[in-house]
Design an enzyme around this catalytic site. Sequence first.
Site, PDB file in Angstrom:
ATOM      1  N   PRO A  86       0.826  -1.205   0.000  1.00 32.50           N
ATOM      2  CA  PRO A  86       0.000   0.000   0.000  1.00 32.50           C
ATOM      3  C   PRO A  86       0.862   1.257   0.000  1.00 32.50           C
ATOM      4  O   PRO A  86       1.884   1.314   0.688  1.00 32.50           O
ATOM      5  CB  PRO A  86      -0.785  -0.103   1.310  1.00 32.50           C
ATOM      6  CG  PRO A  86      -0.601  -1.495   1.785  1.00 32.50           C
ATOM      7  CD  PRO A  86       0.673  -1.998   1.206  1.00 32.50           C
ATOM      8  N   MET A  87       0.420   2.236  -0.770  1.00 32.21           N
ATOM      9  CA  MET A  87       1.183   3.473  -0.903  1.00 32.21           C
ATOM     10  C   MET A  87       1.385   4.180   0.431  1.00 32.21           C
ATOM     11  O   MET A  87       2.444   4.749   0.694  1.00 32.21           O
ATOM     12  CB  MET A  87       0.456   4.392  -1.896  1.00 32.21           C
ATOM     13  CG  MET A  87       1.249   5.589  -2.327  1.00 32.21           C
ATOM     14  SD  MET A  87       2.840   5.138  -3.058  1.00 32.21           S
ATOM     15  CE  MET A  87       2.320   4.678  -4.698  1.00 32.21           C
ATOM     16  N   CYS A  88       0.368   4.114   1.304  1.00 32.78           N
ATOM     17  CA  CYS A  88       0.493   4.822   2.583  1.00 32.78           C
ATOM     18  C   CYS A  88       1.627   4.234   3.423  1.00 32.78           C
ATOM     19  O   CYS A  88       2.364   4.953   4.094  1.00 32.78           O
ATOM     20  CB  CYS A  88      -0.830   4.766   3.352  1.00 32.78           C
ATOM     21  SG  CYS A  88      -1.568   3.136   3.401  1.00 32.78           S
ATOM     22  N   THR A  89       1.777   2.911   3.351  1.00 31.33           N
ATOM     23  CA  THR A  89       2.860   2.260   4.094  1.00 31.33           C
ATOM     24  C   THR A  89       4.212   2.671   3.527  1.00 31.33           C
ATOM     25  O   THR A  89       5.159   2.958   4.258  1.00 31.33           O
ATOM     26  CB  THR A  89       2.712   0.727   4.003  1.00 31.33           C
ATOM     27  OG1 THR A  89       1.410   0.367   4.437  1.00 31.33           O
ATOM     28  CG2 THR A  89       3.742   0.023   4.857  1.00 31.33           C
ATOM     29  N   ASN A  92       4.888   6.412   4.535  1.00 30.75           N
ATOM     30  CA  ASN A  92       4.968   6.852   5.932  1.00 30.75           C
ATOM     31  C   ASN A  92       5.518   5.850   6.930  1.00 30.75           C
ATOM     32  O   ASN A  92       6.207   6.229   7.867  1.00 30.75           O
ATOM     33  CB  ASN A  92       3.572   7.270   6.412  1.00 30.75           C
ATOM     34  CG  ASN A  92       2.972   8.324   5.523  1.00 30.75           C
ATOM     35  OD1 ASN A  92       3.643   9.285   5.180  1.00 30.75           O
ATOM     36  ND2 ASN A  92       1.734   8.132   5.119  1.00 30.75           N
TER      37      ASN A  92
END
Length: 307
Positions: A86-89, A92
């Site tokens: 996932p892009m958020c992982t 961040n």
Amino acid sequence: YFGKIQDKDDEYYSEFPIVVCGLDSVEARRWINAMLFRISEMPQQQVFMIDGGTEGFKGQARVITFKKSACYECSLGMTTAPVTFPMCTIANTPRLPEHCIEWASVLHWPKEFPNKKLDGDDPEHIKWLVEQASARAKEFNITGVTYTLTQGVVKNIIPAIASTNAIVAAACANEAFKLATGSALAMENYMQYTGDVGVHTFTFGLGKIDNCAVCSVEGVVVEAKAESTLGELVERLKKMEFLQIKQTPSVSIGDRTLYMRAPPVLESQTRPNLDARLDSFMSSCEYLSVIDSVELKVTVKFADAEV
Ligand SMILES: [Zn+2]
């Protein structure tokens, strides 16, 4: 509370009749599933697990009613090996070397070289990524960024699409509301959403499987010779792909620990048991608890025993 889901125990989770997951890995879902199943077995405990996930324009939302419908482990066969993150992982909260490599290739490269397309087959490009990913890995105390791994992960990325996330999150929230209020029937029990080729949703009832290692009575049933060793059995289990055992698991029977893989002191104390014959500590059709990241139930039937 902010922290790892594994840092909380049965007592903590048993406070919640409905758990809505916002998890980003198969591993984490397996863990919470096993935990909530265990709680659902306590007297007076009814637990619902609501889980959603997305991959680009596709997603799914589901309601797990333990002991009635399929648990997460029952449906493990439906999940394909995770090759994307996932892009958020990536942006961040990297935890794996892969996350750092994705960060270097997806976010950092376009900033540094806005007019140059990343070429996964160009050694100079990969070398640059390895350097950048290694630096980021160091920052987050992650090890394992290598040239081969970098080349391996560079080519496969599915973006997180906020609107798909919103659709799946809304479905999860609706189910939580319905279960909490009893105002309408919950979904039965698995909704698939496809938004890449037109728009489709399809909801179906996913049933329990007979040999689920978490929620079935017997667990996974394995036939073994009474005189074979615990170590041999463990090696066989590790080869069973659907169990997804990543390293030699700890094993216990009832309250008795047979093998502990950590800490080292206990590992060396219990290691001799790996050479013990199965019939020296169990009889046919008893079950073992096999603990990797998740506790799995494995019933052993002696091949020569009459049942
Ligand atoms: Zn199950």
